[in-house]
Write an enzyme that holds these catalytic residues in place. Structure first.
Site, mmCIF file in Angstrom:
data_model
loop_
_atom_site.group_PDB
_atom_site.id
_atom_site.type_symbol
_atom_site.label_atom_id
_atom_site.label_comp_id
_atom_site.label_asym_id
_atom_site.label_seq_id
_atom_site.Cartn_x
_atom_site.Cartn_y
_atom_site.Cartn_z
ATOM 1 N N GLU A 79 0.829 -1.208 0.000
ATOM 2 C CA GLU A 79 0.000 0.000 0.000
ATOM 3 C C GLU A 79 0.867 1.263 0.000
ATOM 4 O OE1 GLU A 79 -3.062 -0.137 -0.540
ATOM 5 O OE2 GLU A 79 -3.629 -2.184 0.010
ATOM 6 N N ARG A 89 -17.825 -0.982 4.799
ATOM 7 C CA ARG A 89 -18.816 -1.593 3.895
ATOM 8 C C ARG A 89 -19.473 -2.786 4.562
ATOM 9 N NH1 ARG A 89 -16.583 -6.106 1.780
ATOM 10 N NH2 ARG A 89 -14.467 -5.725 2.407
ATOM 11 N N CYS A 142 -8.247 -1.976 8.159
ATOM 12 C CA CYS A 142 -6.852 -1.970 7.697
ATOM 13 C C CYS A 142 -6.374 -0.555 7.406
ATOM 14 C CB CYS A 142 -6.692 -2.842 6.443
ATOM 15 S SG CYS A 142 -6.750 -4.600 6.821
ATOM 16 N N HIS A 164 -1.278 -5.576 2.016
ATOM 17 C CA HIS A 164 -2.453 -6.453 1.957
ATOM 18 C C HIS A 164 -2.068 -7.772 1.297
ATOM 19 C CE1 HIS A 164 -5.843 -3.433 2.744
ATOM 20 N NE2 HIS A 164 -6.175 -4.497 3.440
HETATM 21 N N1 PCA Z 1 -8.565 -6.916 6.297
HETATM 22 C C1 PCA Z 1 -9.551 -5.878 6.545
HETATM 23 C C2 PCA Z 1 -9.526 -5.654 8.036
HETATM 24 C C3 PCA Z 1 -8.795 -6.810 8.610
HETATM 25 C C4 PCA Z 1 -8.154 -7.466 7.469
HETATM 26 O O1 PCA Z 1 -7.354 -8.390 7.526
HETATM 27 C C5 PCA Z 1 -9.320 -4.632 5.703
HETATM 28 O O2 PCA Z 1 -8.772 -4.739 4.592
HETATM 29 O O3 PCA Z 1 -9.659 -3.540 6.146
#
Ligand code: PCA
Length: 216
Positions: A79, A89, A142, A164
């Site tokens: 990111e 959401r 996140c 991610h």
């Molecule tokens: N993914 C979510 C929150 C926790 C996770 O592992 C997100 O992308 O916000």
């Protein structure tokens, strides 16, 4: 030196979250002389920032990478930017679904990652891992934690950012329709390499949001 590597507990009705599986697999490992400390964050808007804050205070890490799951993404997704926005959401694990509110009312609109994002992407790809840069960590927990992390460490001289991860194969197999996936062993290898690349970066850490734009 301590490395803080965070993951999240499962959310959205899932039984597993690759981010925590990867973080806990690397817990205690030595990477270029630095020790990885894994920390599991609750997937709740109300709870996660305090757990992050406690880990930062206890470890005083020299490098922090927060991990999260992004089902549907086909690659390790490094990111670039955390935005000062929460717009859930789905409900978090406490049943909360805040919409259109800032992460912090007194903070800038966004922070950039201070990780060497392009060097990390290139190293991962060279090692055979699907990897890419992402311009949005979403507006769920996140992104909230990515924003909190960058806000708390702004000007501290500590590299930090967010990655991610794709779904695990067993999660992808249950999704309707199936989503892309990456096996746990490959995810662990990729994040170990990402940490090594971040540790090897000898450029000064950008001091704040205005100077935080990735330059590599
Ligand atoms: N993914 C979510 C929150 C926790 C996770 O592992 C997100 O992308 O916000």
């Amino acid at each position: 030196m301590n490395i803080l590597l965070t993951g999240f507990e499962p959310f959205g009705g899932e039984a597993i979250n690759p981010s925590w599986e990867v973080a806990r697999a690397l817990d205690g490992q030595l990477i270029a002389g630095a020790t990885v400390h894994a920390c599991c964050l609750p997937t709740t808007f109300a709870g996660a920032p305090a757990v992050l804050g406690e880990a930062l205070a206890a470890l005083r890490p020299g490098l922090v990478i927060a991990l999260g799951q992004a089902s549907g993404r086909a690659e390790v997704s490094i990111e670039r930017v955390a935005v000062n926005l929460i717009d859930a959401r789905i409900a978090d694990n406490a049943g909360e679904r805040p919409q259109d509110v800032p992460v912090r009312a007194d903070a800038p609109a966004a922070y950039f990652s201070t990780l060497p994002i392009k060097a990390m992407r290139d190293a991962l790809r060279a090692a055979g891992h699907p990897a890419g840069l992402s311009l949005s960590a979403g507006a769920f927990v996140c992104n909230q934690i990515f924003f909190e992390l960058q806000h708390r460490l702004a000007g501290q001289g500590v590299r930090s950012g967010f990655i991610h991860l794709p779904a695990l194969p067993e999660q992808a197999a249950r999704a309707q329709p199936c989503v892309p996936s990456m096996g746990l062993a490959a995810q662990i290898d990729a994040i170990r390499l990402a940490l090594a690349v971040a540790l090897a970066d000898e450029l000064p850490v950008p001091a704040g949001p205005d100077e935080g734009a990735p330059t590599s």
